[in-house]
Design a protein around this motif. Structure first.
Motif, PDB file in Angstrom:
ATOM      1  N   ALA A 198       0.814  -1.217   0.000  1.00  0.00           N
ATOM      2  CA  ALA A 198       0.000   0.000   0.000  1.00  0.00           C
ATOM      3  C   ALA A 198       0.849   1.270   0.000  1.00  0.00           C
ATOM      4  CB  ALA A 198      -0.945  -0.006   1.192  1.00  0.00           C
ATOM      5  N   SER A 199       2.110   1.146   0.384  1.00  0.00           N
ATOM      6  CA  SER A 199       2.981   2.324   0.343  1.00  0.00           C
ATOM      7  C   SER A 199       3.543   2.555  -1.049  1.00  0.00           C
ATOM      8  CB  SER A 199       4.157   2.162   1.306  1.00  0.00           C
ATOM      9  OG  SER A 199       3.701   1.764   2.549  1.00  0.00           O
ATOM     10  N   ARG A 213      -2.054  -4.925  -1.844  1.00  0.00           N
ATOM     11  CA  ARG A 213      -2.295  -3.488  -1.725  1.00  0.00           C
ATOM     12  C   ARG A 213      -3.228  -3.190  -0.552  1.00  0.00           C
ATOM     13  NH1 ARG A 213      -1.076   1.128  -4.173  1.00  0.00           N
ATOM     14  NH2 ARG A 213      -2.663   2.635  -4.786  1.00  0.00           N
ATOM     15  N   SER A 214      -3.744  -4.205   0.099  1.00  0.00           N
ATOM     16  CA  SER A 214      -4.676  -3.954   1.198  1.00  0.00           C
ATOM     17  C   SER A 214      -3.955  -3.244   2.329  1.00  0.00           C
ATOM     18  CB  SER A 214      -5.293  -5.258   1.685  1.00  0.00           C
ATOM     19  OG  SER A 214      -4.561  -5.758   2.768  1.00  0.00           O
ATOM     20  N   LEU A 215      -4.732  -2.459   3.036  1.00  0.00           N
ATOM     21  CA  LEU A 215      -4.168  -1.521   3.991  1.00  0.00           C
ATOM     22  C   LEU A 215      -4.948  -1.668   5.282  1.00  0.00           C
ATOM     23  CD1 LEU A 215      -2.354   1.039   4.219  1.00  0.00           C
ATOM     24  CD2 LEU A 215      -4.267   2.302   3.268  1.00  0.00           C
ATOM     25  N   SER A 216      -4.323  -2.238   6.255  1.00  0.00           N
ATOM     26  CA  SER A 216      -5.016  -2.282   7.542  1.00  0.00           C
ATOM     27  C   SER A 216      -4.856  -0.911   8.167  1.00  0.00           C
ATOM     28  CB  SER A 216      -4.407  -3.361   8.422  1.00  0.00           C
ATOM     29  OG  SER A 216      -3.066  -3.057   8.663  1.00  0.00           O
ATOM     30  N   ALA A 217      -5.602  -0.637   9.192  1.00  0.00           N
ATOM     31  CA  ALA A 217      -5.577   0.704   9.777  1.00  0.00           C
ATOM     32  C   ALA A 217      -4.170   1.073  10.240  1.00  0.00           C
ATOM     33  CB  ALA A 217      -6.544   0.782  10.924  1.00  0.00           C
ATOM     34  N   SER A 218      -3.413   0.063  10.629  1.00  0.00           N
ATOM     35  CA  SER A 218      -2.050   0.343  11.105  1.00  0.00           C
ATOM     36  C   SER A 218      -1.089   0.554   9.946  1.00  0.00           C
ATOM     37  CB  SER A 218      -1.556  -0.810  11.959  1.00  0.00           C
ATOM     38  OG  SER A 218      -1.339  -1.937  11.152  1.00  0.00           O
TER      39      SER A 218
END
Lengths: 402, 369
Positions: A348-349, A389-394
């Protein structure tokens, strides 16, 4: 402890030697003899898991000459005060076929206890993932500085001497710190010895590094001489220990994808496999445990084009995708024509976190619903891209390490 | 980038069938739905969802899109664009993408020309055309080669300037389409596609009111790995037609942009109700956006009060809480307050929204059998 039986009979000697020479060129023994340090090779396939090679450095550290230990189990170094938990840890590592380092109290031939950092590592057959040998490196651990000791306890005289020796020896970081121990007359020093034996020592970073570098030089020697007989060995442990676990949600998303693929972690040394799809396991015959943590080269074998491997590496280096035809091997040794697509996968970055390796056995007829096999493979790449690409809240894909 | 390396020795590869896209004259993969069996199919569909591997349609879309990317037709690789969650109550997602804005209008402009004119002898290449989807006649879905798009299908066209991975346009293929704004059959195909892709990450958008494309209906779709913020917002049921049509209507509460959600396991019922609501809004010159999610079982409606200053509306993904920033400075300073304020400025007034709720409930009730 086993009784010392002297040199093994000729027939046994021949068998022990064959454990090495059947897999490596005859020159391997000379090469190993040249290497500094105290180490052993054991053969888990032979009855009793005997020592099949002992280095010259072993004699100066333990007092055992190679012919004293060949054919015997490595437990001969252990004694009454050896920590059972440390031994259990080593056994566990051997059973699980993984590398392990532990500070352990061993005994010299004359019965004197001494602390060593024991570094155990499996030597894998790079093609089929079988363990060929275990490597055991022993690095002597000097007594720890007594700074933290209770003020009322006076440091033994010899410990102080050693401390000096240690400081002197530690700087060049290569050395025979152990030899100093051997020279000291043990008689009359029982008290000091037991005191030291009773106080577990902690291996310094330098000791650990030394053990590792000795192990690495042995691996490279084995590899150099194994190539002559067409065998490649690797020292990468083949289990998931030490490989950061993917988050369960990522595991779940990856688990839906049907195609045969593995993910390798670009940020870990030697780009180990961190995920393998079910289809990949059924294609190659390996179990997940066998390949997690390994570099993808375990699939290669005779006839695998070095130029193509080089091309893959080039593309990996410049963060490009590539599709190649390659000859690869299953666990059972059967070769298959592999249509391989390798692509960098960004998190995701936006940074490359993994590489996906999609494998397709071209000798089997597949139904790609009108798409070309190359394009069909890309469906897996797309699905992996979305999942990674998934992005957990952290913002992190990996579970926090323990 | 593709290389075929010959191996020496006894190993050789079997001759491969020429792939479809290399055959002469064949320009297109045509995906045909299986025949819908009415009756128990709703139940069947529910049970097979979630546990399943990617469906054929899902795999083909991803394959074709990735292939389009690999062949270098993309303006940029959207997976290099950084994402972040703005921690807070709503967890808005923002993307740093300095290449998207400037190409937006140009890309939309393509749809002013009719798109159905693909002919075998067309010299123009259409590598952005990934797939055509149409009704089929067999029990199971199939992919067949086709020289031309079928007349009443949906074309999937890659967006070279994607907002997220797998960004496609879904446009009607009919050349003889009347310039009617809303085509219910077309919307049916879109909903069926969303259902048949059967991937929670796959989300379809529709915007009416951007005024760039006034008379041609088209949808967009992307793959979002995470739930969009609006999907995590609380809802209150305002209509429950479960016993009759299977349609339920919810109001999204505690969200800066007023919105309604239509849900049903019966795709056809959902298509009918949403079609009527959409047509009514369009006739009233009301701008709105739609999000189709949850495997085609949810449709989220965002009515929009047009900005008097700019005359424009929020694109559907922004309504959902997903924002793209063109500059690093804006990306870094994006805050929940700023985004909430922006969304709220497009939100319906209370009384207008009450009217809309009543309208939607009435329409849902009309369609109850």
């Amino acid at each position: 402890m086993e009784s010392s039986g002297g040199a093994p009979p000729a027939e046994e000697r021949r068998l022990l030697a064959a454990s090495l020479t059947a897999r490596y060129s005859d020159w391997v023994l000379e090469e190993l003899d040249e290497l500094p340090g105290s180490f052993l090779l054991t053969d888990p396939a032979m009855s009793g898991h005997p020592i099949v090679y002992a280095s010259r450095g072993l004699a100066s550290l333990t007092g055992y000459r190679p012919r004293d230990v060949l054919g015997r189990n490595a437990r001969l170094f252990q004694g009454a005060a050896t920590d059972r938990a440390a031994v259990a840890g080593v056994r566990d590592a051997v059973r699980c076929q993984r590398a392990h380092q532990v500070a352990i109290l061993n005994y010299r031939r004359d019965g004197a206890p001494h602390w060593v950092l024991l570094h155990v590592a499996p030597v894998f057959h790079a093609h089929d993932g079988r363990v060929l040998h275990f490597l055991a490196v022993q690095v002597p651990i000097a007594a720890a500085p007594r700074r933290r000791a209770a003020p009322c306890r006076r440091p033994p005289v010899f410990a102080a001497c050693r401390e000096e020796a240690r400081v002197e020896e530690e700087l060049p970081c290569a050395s025979h710190a152990g030899e100093a121990f051997v020279d000291i007359d043990k008689r009359g020093l029982e008290t000091t010895r037991w005191l030291e034996a009773g106080e577990p020592r902690v291996a310094s970073g330098c000791d650990k590094e030394k053990a590792l570098s000795t192990a690495n030089s042995i691996f490279s020697a084995l590899n150099r001489y194994s190539k002559l007989t067409g065998l490649v060995v690797c020292g990468k442990r083949c289990d998931s220990a030490g490989i950061p676990a993917l988050s369960s949600s990522l595991n779940l998303s990856l688990g839906r994808i049907k195609q045969s693929f593995v993910l390798t972690d670009r940020h870990l040394p030697d780009m180990p496999v961190v995920y393998a799809s079910d289809a990949f396991l059924s294609l190659t015959g390996y179990s997940r445990e066998e390949i997690l943590g390994c570099n993808c080269r375990f699939l290669n074998g005779p006839g695998t084009s070095l130029e193509v491997l080089e091309e893959i590496n080039r593309n990996i280096c410049c963060e490009q995708a590539c599709t190649v035809h390659l000859l690869n091997y299953r666990k059972d040794g059967l070769a298959f024509p592999d249509l391989l697509h390798v692509s960098p996968i960004r998190n995701a970055s936006g940074k490359v976190a993994f590489h996906v390796w999609v494998h397709l056995d071209e000798s089997i007829k597949h139904d790609f619903n009108g798409l070309s096999p190359e394009v069909w493979q890309l469906g897996a790449v797309g699905a992996v891209r979305v999942a990674v690409r998934s992005l957990s809240a952290s913002g992190s894909l990996l579970r926090p390490s323990q | 980038m593709v290389s075929a390396t010959k191996l020496e020795g006894e190993y050789s590869f079997h001759g491969k069938n020429p792939p479809l896209d290399q055959s002469e004259g064949v320009k297109l993969h045509l995906y045909r739905f299986g025949i819908e069996h009415h009756g128990n199919d709703d139940l069947k569909r529910i049970t097979c969802i979630d546990q399943a591997s990617p469906t054929l349609l899902d795999t083909i879309i991803l394959s074709q899109w990735e292939n389009f990317a690999r062949e270098g037709h993309l303006g940029y690789d959207v997976t290099t664009c950084k994402l972040k969650v703005i921690e807070g109550e709503r967890n808005f997602v923002v993307q740093m993408n300095d290449k998207w804005d400037s190409f937006l209008l140009k890309e939309y402009g393509k749809f002013r020309q009719p798109l159905g004119c693909l002919k075998p002898d067309c010299t123009e290449s259409h590598e952005e055309l990934l797939l055509c989807i149409a009704q089929g006649e067999k029990d199971v879905p199939e992919v067949v080669p086709s020289a031309t798009p079928v007349n009443d299908g949906v074309l999937l066209i890659a967006n070279a300037y994607p907002v997220e991975y797998g960004h496609i346009f879904l446009v009607p293929s009919a050349t003889n389409q009347l310039t009617s704004f809303w085509d219910r059959r077309m919307f049916g195909l879109i909903m069926r596609s969303a259902s048949e892709v059967n991937n929670a990450a796959f989300r379809v958008f529709f915007d009416d009111g951007t005024s760039i494309v006034p008379d041609r209906m088209f949808f967009e779709a992307c793959y979002f790995a995470n739930p969009l913020p609006v999907e995590s917002a609380s809802t209150v049921a305002i209509y429950d037609g479960k016993a009759r049509s299977g349609i339920r209507v919810y109001e999204i509460v505690d969200y800066p942009l007023k919105a309604l959600v239509f849900t049903s396991n019966n795709v056809n019922a959902l298509v009918n109700v949403v079609s009527e609501v959409s047509s009514t809004l369009h006739e009233n010159k009301t701008a709105y956006s739609l999000l189709i999610s949850n495997h085609g079982r949810n449709v989220c409606l965002f009515p929009q009060a047009k900005s008097l200053v700019t005359g424009c509306c929020l694109p559907a993904w922004e309504c959902c809480g997903y924002f793209v920033y063109g500059t690093k400075a804006d990306f870094d300073k994006a805050s929940e307050t700023e985004i909430s304020d922006k969304m709220a400025s497009f939100s319906f007034q209370d009384d207008a929204f009450e009217d809309l709720k009543n309208l939607c409930c009435a329409i849902a009730d009309d369609h109850a059998m």
